[in-house]
Write a protein that holds these residues in place. Structure first.
Motif, short mmCIF file in Angstrom:
data_model
loop_
_atom_site.label_atom_id
_atom_site.label_comp_id
_atom_site.label_asym_id
_atom_site.label_seq_id
_atom_site.Cartn_x
_atom_site.Cartn_y
_atom_site.Cartn_z
N THR A 107 -11.66 -14.57 -44.84
CA THR A 107 -10.98 -14.14 -43.67
C THR A 107 -9.63 -15.69 -43.51
O THR A 107 -9.22 -15.95 -43.02
N MET A 108 -10.95 -16.72 -44.31
CA MET A 108 -10.28 -17.94 -44.82
C MET A 108 -8.28 -17.82 -45.03
O MET A 108 -7.20 -18.18 -45.10
N LEU A 109 -8.82 -16.19 -45.80
CA LEU A 109 -7.52 -16.24 -46.74
C LEU A 109 -6.20 -15.38 -46.23
O LEU A 109 -5.43 -15.76 -46.27
N LEU A 110 -6.57 -15.05 -44.63
CA LEU A 110 -5.24 -14.09 -43.73
C LEU A 110 -5.27 -15.48 -42.82
O LEU A 110 -5.77 -15.81 -42.46
N PRO A 111 -3.60 -15.29 -43.33
CA PRO A 111 -2.56 -16.30 -42.71
C PRO A 111 -2.69 -16.22 -40.70
O PRO A 111 -2.26 -15.15 -40.72
N ALA B 26 -9.53 -10.78 -38.18
CA ALA B 26 -8.61 -10.50 -38.99
C ALA B 26 -8.23 -9.74 -39.85
O ALA B 26 -7.65 -8.68 -39.63
N TYR B 27 -9.22 -8.83 -40.16
CA TYR B 27 -9.76 -7.45 -41.03
C TYR B 27 -8.45 -6.37 -40.61
O TYR B 27 -7.84 -6.00 -40.90
N LYS B 218 1.62 -23.85 -48.69
CA LYS B 218 1.31 -23.02 -47.61
C LYS B 218 1.71 -22.84 -45.93
O LYS B 218 1.98 -22.17 -45.61
N LEU B 222 3.90 -20.83 -44.14
CA LEU B 222 4.03 -20.29 -42.56
C LEU B 222 4.91 -21.10 -41.52
O LEU B 222 4.54 -20.72 -40.24
N PHE B 267 2.62 -12.17 -46.26
CA PHE B 267 1.56 -11.77 -46.83
C PHE B 267 1.38 -12.32 -48.56
O PHE B 267 0.59 -12.56 -49.22
N PHE B 271 0.38 -14.63 -51.02
CA PHE B 271 -0.82 -14.42 -51.95
C PHE B 271 -0.54 -14.83 -53.47
O PHE B 271 -1.40 -14.94 -54.24
N MET B 274 -0.43 -18.47 -53.83
CA MET B 274 -1.88 -18.82 -53.87
C MET B 274 -2.63 -18.13 -56.11
O MET B 274 -3.26 -18.96 -56.63
#
Lengths: 268, 288
Positions: A107-111, B26-27, B218, B222, B267, B271, B274
């Motif tokens: 979840t760390m990777l999701l801004p 999150a997800y 990053k 953002l 996103f 990604f 990174m």
């Protein structure tokens, strides 16, 4: 050459710290000090009226209370969840353990800034806007905390815990009397870090609060209405008041802060 | 029988709060944002009709989004090297022993103690062109909020100030971990400070430097709240960034579909960067 380094370092560090020093000084300015030419660095006649004005007729006290409540509540829940989950990953064996760990850490990777819209819709659907729970909701999961705590807990051998459990020691007691005391230093650092980060959060509390009386102080401080009228004194006073306790804590704890940064990122 | 079942379920029950939060905040929002960017959404965020890539073609065709994209990339291009050079320079200068050095170090990391919104309010007042302190200190008449170039510069200065405390601490502690015996040997061999830095310190702090680089890229991609507080995207959208536009579309215009499309672009960009950096890291960085 030898002397140049300290001089350059001092000049640069003064430039860096200048906004902080100026804010403190300007919080004692009278109205005319701001408009005098040439501009003043120190007040001609130091006054405390800015401080009284910052509170009188504003909700600053209420904002502060909201922030203290949400930061305390958020920190407690966040630490409880981090410690509990780290304990499970350090001592239990179960199916899907690695997968679940990766799921939580990833979840760390999701801004989080890019998730604002959907998270806001979720909170609104759950009717949690303008509530303390809504304000802290997105800060409760801390993957970095979970990761670091698991590392620390792993220093205690599993056999040791199994022996304690056979002797009739419960998980809760094992945590409280052994694990938490030996991980004290990392727990204190993470607790402080959680508190300041929730206390200082801005964008999320701004979005989930519409009611003035529910605003946190970092949101409220931008809406006091003084700076728009170029009435800077009370605005500087409010900022000074808010940053001073944290500045003092940072100066007093500067050795610990330096150490915790170096252990966290160089692994020593 | 029941007891062993409970014992088996125990770790999962204990992990339930963390897993619920990961799913809920999150997800689920991550996947919903991507899916929603392909739909027409109502003002409360309900899916109305599938529109495929319509939101994206509208987005890429709009001047506002093109500005956001180019402003974000420009900000990243100016901010990342500036931040890295200043923080590394500060760390090199302050990596000494003694009382003065320790005071220098405290001053350099203190900005970390000031909350983002407070700092941006400070900057807004200090950089006010008419009664702010900065113009009179610089003996200049810079229109920080009305001149697009000055506004971008102001945003870079503010960004560096917000990041310097933490990045400085990381770099100074990395420098301190370079073994003094190695430095001594190099000095005896006749290495000058520049050679010392290039061939000894730089390779040894490379992992930390890379970490600072990745996080600052990053952060730059953002950036939104400092824009909201300092320039509100102006003048003439010259500091409107991607996430700031997402905020405007989502929360000011109630246009969730367009907001979701911007978030998806963000996103993909983050990604991609990174992944690129991780590949770069595998090839170039020497580990201790």
């Amino acid at each position: 050459m030898k002397k140049l380094v300290p001089i350059a370092a001092t000049i640069l560090s003064l430039v860096v710290v200048f906004p902080i020093l100026y804010a403190i000084s300007a919080s004692f300015f009278s109205f005319s000090d701001f408009t005098s030419i040439p501009a003043r660095l120190f007040p001609a006649d130091p006054t405390l009226t800015n401080y009284t004005r910052a509170f009188a007729g504003t909700h600053l006290a209420r904002f502060l209370a909201n922030s203290l409540i949400t930061a305390t509540l958020g920190t407690i829940i966040r630490m409880a969840i981090s410690i509990g989950s780290a304990y499970v990953f350090a001592f239990y064996t179960f199916k899907g353990k690695n997968l679940l760990f990766v799921i939580l850490i990833a979840t760390m990777l999701l801004p989080s800034d890019a998730l604002l819209i959907e998270n806001y819709i979720t909170i609104r659907t759950l009717a949690l806007t303008d509530t303390y729970l809504g304000i802290i909701s997105t800060s409760l999961l801390a993957p970095v905390h979970l990761f670091l705590l698991r590392q620390y807990f792993r220093m205690v051998s599993r056999e040791y815990r199994e022996a304690a459990i056979i002797e009739g020691c419960s998980d809760a007691r094992f945590l409280m009397t052994l694990l938490i005391p030996i991980s004290q230093s990392v727990i204190i650092t993470l607790t402080l870090q959680s508190f300041t980060s929730i206390f200082n959060d801005y964008l999320w509390p701004l979005l989930v609060t519409n009611n003035v009386s529910m605003r946190t102080v970092q949101v409220g401080i931008t809406m006091l209405g003084f700076s728009e009228n170029l009435d800077y004194g009370p605005q500087f006073a409010a900022i000074t008041l808010l940053m001073t306790p944290i500045l003092i804590a940072f100066i007093l704890l500067n050795k610990n802060i330096k150490e915790s940064v170096s252990t966290r990122f160089t692994g020593r | 029988m029941d007891k062993t079942k409970i014992a088996k379920a125990r770790p999962y029950i204990l992990l339930l709060p963390a897993l619920t939060l990961a799913f809920l905040f999150a997800y689920r929002p991550f996947f919903r944002t991507i899916v929603n960017s392909l739909y027409n959404l109502s003002i409360i965020g309900k899916r109305l009709s599938f529109v495929g890539f319509d939101n994206y073609s509208r987005l890429f065709g709009s001047g506002s989004f093109q500005d956001s994209l180019s402003n974000t990339l420009r900000f990243t291009l100016y901010f990342v090297p500036t931040n890295l050079i200043i923080c590394l320079g500060a760390a090199m200068l302050a990596n000494r022993k003694g009382k003065l050095a320790s005071l220098n170090q405290i001053f350099m990391f203190l900005p970390m103690a000031v909350a983002m919104s407070s700092s941006m309010m400070l900057f807004k007042m200090m950089f006010n062109p008419s009664i702010g302190i900065m113009n009179s200190l610089l003996k200049a008449d810079i229109q920080w909020f009305n001149d697009p170039k000055a506004a971008m510069l102001l945003l870079v200065i503010a960004g560096v100030w917000l990041d310097i405390g933490f990045d400085f601490l990381l770099l100074v502690s990395a420098l301190r971990n370079v073994p003094t015996s190695l430095i001594e040997v190099a000095r005896i061999e006749g290495a000058n400070p520049w050679q010392l830095f290039i061939s000894l310190q730089l390779p040894l702090i490379a992992p930390t430097l890379l970490f600072v680089l990745i996080t600052s890229i990053k952060d730059a991609m953002l950036i939104s709240a400092p824009v909201l507080l300092l320039t509100e995207g102006g003048p003439f959208r010259s500091t409107q960034t991607l996430v700031y536009q997402m905020y405007l579309e989502g929360f000011k215009s109630g246009n969730y579909a367009l907001g979701s499309a911007i978030a998806t672009v963000v996103f993909i960009l983050t990604f991609a960067i990174m992944l690129l950096l991780l590949r770069f890291e595998q090839r170039r960085v020497y580990y201790q």
